[in-house]
Enzyme design. Sequence first.
Site, PDB file in Angstrom:
ATOM      1  N   ILE A   1       4.703  55.925  41.054  1.00 55.49           N
ATOM      2  CA  ILE A   1       6.029  56.550  41.173  1.00 55.49           C
ATOM      3  C   ILE A   1       6.048  57.907  40.476  1.00 55.49           C
ATOM      4  CG2 ILE A   1       8.420  56.311  40.384  1.00 55.49           C
ATOM      5  CD1 ILE A   1       8.061  53.212  40.828  1.00 55.49           C
TER       6      ILE A   1
ATOM      7  N   SER B   1      14.374  49.579  35.898  1.00 62.20           N
ATOM      8  CA  SER B   1      13.970  48.579  36.898  1.00 62.20           C
ATOM      9  C   SER B   1      15.156  47.681  37.170  1.00 62.20           C
ATOM     10  CB  SER B   1      12.816  47.734  36.367  1.00 62.20           C
ATOM     11  OG  SER B   1      12.594  46.620  37.221  1.00 62.20           O
TER      12      SER B   1
ATOM     13  N   TYR C   1       9.399  42.129  29.931  1.00 60.38           N
ATOM     14  CA  TYR C   1       9.554  43.348  30.733  1.00 60.38           C
ATOM     15  C   TYR C   1      11.031  43.578  31.076  1.00 60.38           C
ATOM     16  CZ  TYR C   1       9.104  46.491  34.775  1.00 60.38           C
ATOM     17  OH  TYR C   1       9.243  47.533  35.649  1.00 60.38           O
TER      18      TYR C   1
END
Length: 243
Positions: A18, A137, A150
């Site tokens: 990305i 995210s 995460y």
Amino acid sequence: MQRLENKVALILGGAKGIGLAISQRFAREGATTWFTSRRNEDLETASQTINGNARPLRADVSQISELTRIVDVIKAESAQIDVLVINAGMAEYATIDDVTPAHFDSIFSLNVRSPLFALQAALPLMKEGASVVLIGSVADVIGTRGYGVYGASKAALRSFARTWTGELAARGIRINVVAPGPVDTDMMQAASEELRNGIISAIPLSRMGKPEEVANAALFLASDESSYIAGAEICVDGGLTQV
Ligand SMILES: NC(=O)c1ccc[n+]([C@@H]2O[C@H](COP(=O)([O-])OP(=O)(O)OC[C@H]3O[C@@H](n4cnc5c(N)ncnc54)[C@H](OP(=O)(O)O)[C@@H]3O)[C@@H](O)[C@H]2O)c1
């Protein structure tokens, strides 16, 4: 007119996945594009794919001393930072039974600690009109088995965007988050096929995203076109968390 003409951008983790798509797009839109990787060979390979003013910087952005070093380089050569993109991040599988302090520390060190001190280091070069784009995210709002640390790290990053918006608004600096869903990069390839297929079946658009689609959202938030958007999160997730 190019959308980032006369702007200086720094992309932390900008040589693959990305981050590379963001470096490529920003340079094409006229920005002086400083971008980092830990490896010289990746910087060289990436530079060959970037059309425009690409400025590679070798750095491990998980280290505060490296962050201050690269900001000094940019200060000497470009004097300012108009756009800071904090993209470098890592994911690792571990369920609650297997999580270790080392797993927690490595993920929080890169995904949470590094963004905080990166912004702190860059701030002296950021003036009125500057924009900070955090690559978060959709894991900040959904639970994915084995990715608890995460997800928590990305929720912390989302929280930072809210606080920093309040703290920096008076200086004319905007902070926003781009939250990708599953995107076809090395990070997603590292997940099991079962997990990938499970996620894709839940996505209304029935496919993974492309790095370029995340870069489009980052460009919008980096540019003056988003001048009245602050503290927000744009989900680039094919509708995964929206329906
Ligand atoms: N792919 C997805 O499905 C997805 C979904 C949601 C969010 N994201 C987020 O998007 C961002 C980019 O991910 P990606 O998919 O493009 O992954 P990627 O291709 O694996 O790239 C990871 C990036 O993070 C940097 N990085 C990784 N570990 C590092 C470490 N220990 N110290 C310093 N830098 C490190 C890498 O820099 P080097 O060049 O130095 O290796 C690289 O720029 C991450 O923040 C990730 O959490 C990705």
